[in-house]
Scaffold this motif. Structure first.
Motif, mmCIF file in Angstrom:
data_model
loop_
_atom_site.group_PDB
_atom_site.id
_atom_site.type_symbol
_atom_site.label_atom_id
_atom_site.label_comp_id
_atom_site.label_asym_id
_atom_site.label_seq_id
_atom_site.Cartn_x
_atom_site.Cartn_y
_atom_site.Cartn_z
ATOM 1 N N MET A 1 64.136 69.344 28.363
ATOM 2 C CA MET A 1 65.218 69.517 27.069
ATOM 3 C C MET A 1 65.454 68.516 26.008
ATOM 4 S SD MET A 1 67.480 72.033 26.172
ATOM 5 C CE MET A 1 69.085 70.688 26.458
ATOM 6 N N GLU A 2 65.225 69.282 25.085
ATOM 7 C CA GLU A 2 65.406 68.366 23.484
ATOM 8 C C GLU A 2 66.610 68.371 23.834
ATOM 9 O OE1 GLU A 2 63.170 69.510 20.583
ATOM 10 O OE2 GLU A 2 64.012 68.252 19.427
ATOM 11 N N HIS A 3 67.769 67.186 23.374
ATOM 12 C CA HIS A 3 68.507 66.733 23.390
ATOM 13 C C HIS A 3 69.670 67.238 21.734
ATOM 14 C CE1 HIS A 3 69.111 65.455 27.813
ATOM 15 N NE2 HIS A 3 68.416 64.398 26.905
ATOM 16 N N LEU A 4 70.174 67.590 21.487
ATOM 17 C CA LEU A 4 71.142 67.718 20.225
ATOM 18 C C LEU A 4 71.001 66.554 19.851
ATOM 19 C CD1 LEU A 4 74.082 70.050 21.114
ATOM 20 C CD2 LEU A 4 71.811 70.802 19.939
ATOM 21 N N PRO A 5 70.965 66.015 18.229
ATOM 22 C CA PRO A 5 70.652 65.014 17.550
ATOM 23 C C PRO A 5 72.545 64.851 16.697
ATOM 24 C CG PRO A 5 69.638 67.040 16.219
ATOM 25 C CD PRO A 5 70.345 67.184 17.226
ATOM 26 N N VAL A 8 74.270 66.679 15.494
ATOM 27 C CA VAL A 8 74.942 67.985 15.281
ATOM 28 C C VAL A 8 76.064 67.603 16.336
ATOM 29 C CG1 VAL A 8 74.571 70.331 16.740
ATOM 30 C CG2 VAL A 8 72.523 69.507 15.082
ATOM 31 N N ASN A 11 78.991 67.534 14.828
ATOM 32 C CA ASN A 11 79.441 68.373 13.625
ATOM 33 C C ASN A 11 80.140 69.056 14.933
ATOM 34 O OD1 ASN A 11 79.534 71.006 12.151
ATOM 35 N ND2 ASN A 11 77.953 70.427 11.104
ATOM 36 N N ILE A 12 79.467 69.323 15.676
ATOM 37 C CA ILE A 12 80.131 70.276 16.724
ATOM 38 C C ILE A 12 81.739 70.076 17.410
ATOM 39 C CG2 ILE A 12 80.725 71.027 19.615
ATOM 40 C CD1 ILE A 12 77.053 71.179 18.873
ATOM 41 N N THR A 28 81.834 62.182 28.445
ATOM 42 C CA THR A 28 80.976 62.884 29.184
ATOM 43 C C THR A 28 79.089 61.942 29.429
ATOM 44 O OG1 THR A 28 80.065 63.692 27.178
ATOM 45 C CG2 THR A 28 81.607 65.565 27.998
ATOM 46 N N CYS A 29 79.900 61.336 28.039
ATOM 47 C CA CYS A 29 77.925 60.487 27.834
ATOM 48 C C CYS A 29 77.973 59.665 26.873
ATOM 49 C CB CYS A 29 76.596 60.981 28.455
ATOM 50 S SG CYS A 29 76.404 62.358 26.584
ATOM 51 N N GLN A 30 76.796 58.333 26.752
ATOM 52 C CA GLN A 30 77.693 57.171 25.940
ATOM 53 C C GLN A 30 77.367 57.873 24.639
ATOM 54 O OE1 GLN A 30 76.938 53.669 26.411
ATOM 55 N NE2 GLN A 30 76.440 53.501 28.592
ATOM 56 N N LYS A 31 75.918 59.112 24.490
ATOM 57 C CA LYS A 31 76.132 59.916 23.007
ATOM 58 C C LYS A 31 76.917 60.407 22.608
ATOM 59 C CE LYS A 31 72.469 61.750 21.706
ATOM 60 N NZ LYS A 31 70.742 62.846 21.750
ATOM 61 N N TRP A 32 77.393 60.962 23.528
ATOM 62 C CA TRP A 32 78.611 61.718 22.683
ATOM 63 C C TRP A 32 79.556 60.766 22.330
ATOM 64 C CZ3 TRP A 32 80.014 67.639 22.729
ATOM 65 C CH2 TRP A 32 78.629 67.913 23.130
ATOM 66 N N ARG A 33 80.064 59.818 23.461
ATOM 67 C CA ARG A 33 81.526 58.644 22.774
ATOM 68 C C ARG A 33 80.815 58.419 21.423
ATOM 69 N NH1 ARG A 33 83.077 53.350 25.945
ATOM 70 N NH2 ARG A 33 80.585 53.301 25.838
ATOM 71 N N ARG B 137 79.654 68.801 30.275
ATOM 72 C CA ARG B 137 78.469 68.659 31.335
ATOM 73 C C ARG B 137 77.908 69.255 31.246
ATOM 74 N NH1 ARG B 137 81.478 63.737 34.336
ATOM 75 N NH2 ARG B 137 81.143 61.684 33.158
ATOM 76 N N ASP B 145 75.573 58.657 31.549
ATOM 77 C CA ASP B 145 75.095 57.713 31.795
ATOM 78 C C ASP B 145 76.118 56.352 31.683
ATOM 79 O OD1 ASP B 145 74.261 57.661 28.827
ATOM 80 O OD2 ASP B 145 75.770 58.424 29.393
ATOM 81 N N TYR B 146 77.740 57.024 32.231
ATOM 82 C CA TYR B 146 78.724 55.804 32.904
ATOM 83 C C TYR B 146 78.482 54.924 33.707
ATOM 84 C CZ TYR B 146 80.901 57.042 28.024
ATOM 85 O OH TYR B 146 81.494 57.716 26.654
#
Lengths: 419, 170
Positions: A1-5, A8, A11-12, A28-33, B137, B145-146
């Motif tokens: 599943m492709e992840h959101l850039p 984006v 923006n959300i 939630t995860c590193q990318k979101w932080r 999530r 991934d923490y």
């Protein structure tokens, strides 16, 4: 599943706005932080969004707001609207503004600061486009040294400012398009309370709860003027006839002047006002482009005056929406519906009663006859809490008469609004 | 070219699952990615444009959206039109599940349709308001991934935010 850039996601999160939700999302995860840290452009701490803010002490709020703001970079919109907080300490608020001012475009802030923070000094000369300020003071405006070169929208609510500073503030905003003044505390140097504002770019002005002797506004580009709950001796608009929307609600003004040229007026909305008909007529009769006319809960200075349909049909051929609610007096009302000219373009009719009687039903019928292309009619009524038997009977017979009447106008949609 | 009627120019798009869609030029120009491509390659208008990142299901929804919004814009602006647009957008989003919303966002982002992307982003933001970390999530299919220490540190640092969240209802 492709992840959101990550942009984006940013923006959300910015649309999520509320700081608490943004913090949760960042966990939630590193990318979101990462998105929160680098791509968040809007952050809001609004007591309306999250009731728990009310249970947090101002000191602790200062800390959590600081922590959260300092975890972001490049913030464009910051909103701190805490209705229950008495005050924040100035040094902390200054820290927030200094941290964000390089990129900040929108700022909303309504908490008293102690001592008072000079927003102009800190935010001036930067990218600010929209400023919403409440419960603060503005002093010592010097347009030569402090300007808001990008400010388009300014809203001041319960702000303490002198008439002179207010006028200077407008000159410090060369691109201002929208001004909102709500219950300002205007300090005056002499006995007469006068405000004179000038802005060649201003398109929209809203003034609420102001009490002045004179209010003069020079605005060559103005399109919208809305006054509410004001007490003025004189209000004068000097411009180039660009006004499109004019609304006054619960205003007392002795001398009202919106200019000679009113060719572009499209909407006139007057409520809770005493109309001196000859003056009023003179003010708007040349507005042949008028699309909407609303005279609601108005009284006429001269008891014999009435709004007559012939005049309306003649002056406003493009009228699309007509709303009328005022006391219908015997004899005078009949004069008002005399004539044969139709209101050809009226699609929506709103009629209101304060006291229900036979006059009203008759009036509704006459108006229906004069609007051959009507699509919708809304009847507004006031129903008293203690409904006497007689009142109920009157209401019932009114209902019957309307039902009967509308059988002749099956193509017209009818709605009722009672309060 | 016939003199009787002006033929609207059509652009052909091929989706990831090999379906071809013929769309009017006006609609294709709503996709900034395609508009930019044509601005730079004006002779390429007859070619079929491949869209390897967009499924046919997404593309047909997006075409519908753009068609409807173009029609709204053609009409005179008024508050009733604004309300119709709002209602249309709400309906567009309401029936879709989280997965299809995400796909649409990815497609709108790839095709660079700003208005649609903003609208979808707002709709998604509204769906994750006042929800827990676990809910967000799940919604986005995110892997935590923490390390346990990292996660504990985040929660401790922002303790205030983790109190009193809506109970997850799914």
């Amino acid at each position: 599943m492709e992840h959101l850039p990550v942009e984006v996601i940013g923006n959300i999160l910015s649309r999520l706005g509320g700081a608490r939700d943004v913090v949760i999302a960042s966990a939630t995860c590193q990318k979101w932080r990462d998105a929160c840290r680098k791509h968040l452009h809007t952050l809001e701490f609004n007591s309306g969004d999250w009731p728990v803010y009310r249970d947090i002490t101002p000191r602790r709020l200062e800390i959590l707001i600081t922590q959260t703001i300092f975890q972001t970079t490049g913030l464009q919109g910051l909103s701190i609207l805490m209705d229950d907080v008495d005050e924040f300490s100035a040094s902390i608020v200054i820290a927030w503004l200094m941290y964000t001012r390089e990129t900040l475009r929108r700022l909303s802030y309504n908490v008293r600061t102690s001592p008072n923070v000079n927003i102009l000094e800190i935010c001036g000369r930067q990218k600010l486009e929209k400023l919403v300020l409440a419960h603060n003071s503005i002093t010592g405006v010097e347009p030569n040294f402090q300007r808001f070169p990008c400010l388009k929208s300014l809203s001041l609510s319960h702000v303490s400012i002198s008439a002179l500073d207010l006028s200077l503030l407008l000159t410090a905003c060369p691109k201002l398009e929208s001004l909102e003044l709500v219950n300002p505390e205007i300090a005056m140097s002499d006995a007469q309370v006068t405000v004179e504002l000038s802005s060649p770019t201003l398109k929209s002005i809203y003034v609420e709860e102001i009490s002045l002797d004179k209010f003069m506004l020079e605005a060559d580009s103005i399109e919208r003027l809305h006054l509410r709950d004001c007490a003025l001796e004189l209000f004068e608009l000097i411009g180039k006839g660009t006004l499109k929307y004019f609304k006054i609600d619960d205003v007392s003004v002795i001398h009202l002047d919106i200019g000679e040229t009113v060719d572009n007026l499209e909407i006139v909305d007057v409520s809770n006002f005493t109309i001196i008909w000859p003056k009023f007529y003179q003010m708007i009769s040349r507005s042949s482009k008028l699309r909407k006319l609303r005279l609601w809960d108005v009284a006429f200075d001269d008891e014999d005056e009435v709004v007559d349909l012939e005049t309306i049909a003649f002056c406003f051929p493009q009228l699309n929406h007509l709303s009328l609610s005022y006391e219908l007096r015997d004899g005078v009302m009949h004069y008002g519906v005399q004539g044969f000219s139709n209101l050809e373009n009226v699609r929506v009719l709103e009629l209101g009663w304060t006291v229900i009687n036979d006059h009203f039903s008759y009036w509704v019928e006459e108006l229906l006859k004069r609007c051959p292309n009507l699509k919708k009619m809304i009847i507004f009524g006031v129903v008293s809490e203690a409904k006497s038997r007689e009142e109920c009977q009157i209401l019932a017979s009114f209902t019957s008469s309307i039902v009967q009447l509308m059988r002749k106008y099956m193509h017209v949609e009818v709605e009722f609004e009672y309060e | 070219m016939s003199m009787a009627a002006v033929e609207t120019k059509k652009i052909t798009l091929r989706t990831a699952d090999n379906h071809e869609f013929e769309v009017e030029e006006a609609i294709a120009m709503e996709f900034s990615t395609i508009k930019t491509f044509f601005d730079e390659n004006p002779d390429a208008s007859e070619d079929t444009i491949p869209l390897p990142n967009v499924t046919s299901k997404c593309l047909s929804a997006i075409i519908e959206y753009c068609k409807s919004h173009l029609a709204f814009r053609a009409r005179e602006t008024s508050s009733s039109i604004d309300e119709q647009v709002r209602t249309y957008d709400e309906e567009f989003v309401k029936a879709r599940d989280n997965e299809s919303l995400k796909e649409l966002i990815l497609a709108a982002n790839y095709l660079n349709i700003k208005a649609l992307l903003d609208m979808l982003n707002q709709a998604v933001a509204d769906r994750i308001k006042n929800k827990s970390v676990e809910y967000v999530r799940r919604f986005f299919g995110l892997e935590n991934d923490y390390t346990p220490e990292e996660e504990a540190a985040i929660r401790a640092e922002n303790e205030w935010a983790f109190e009193g969240v809506d109970p997850d209802d799914d």
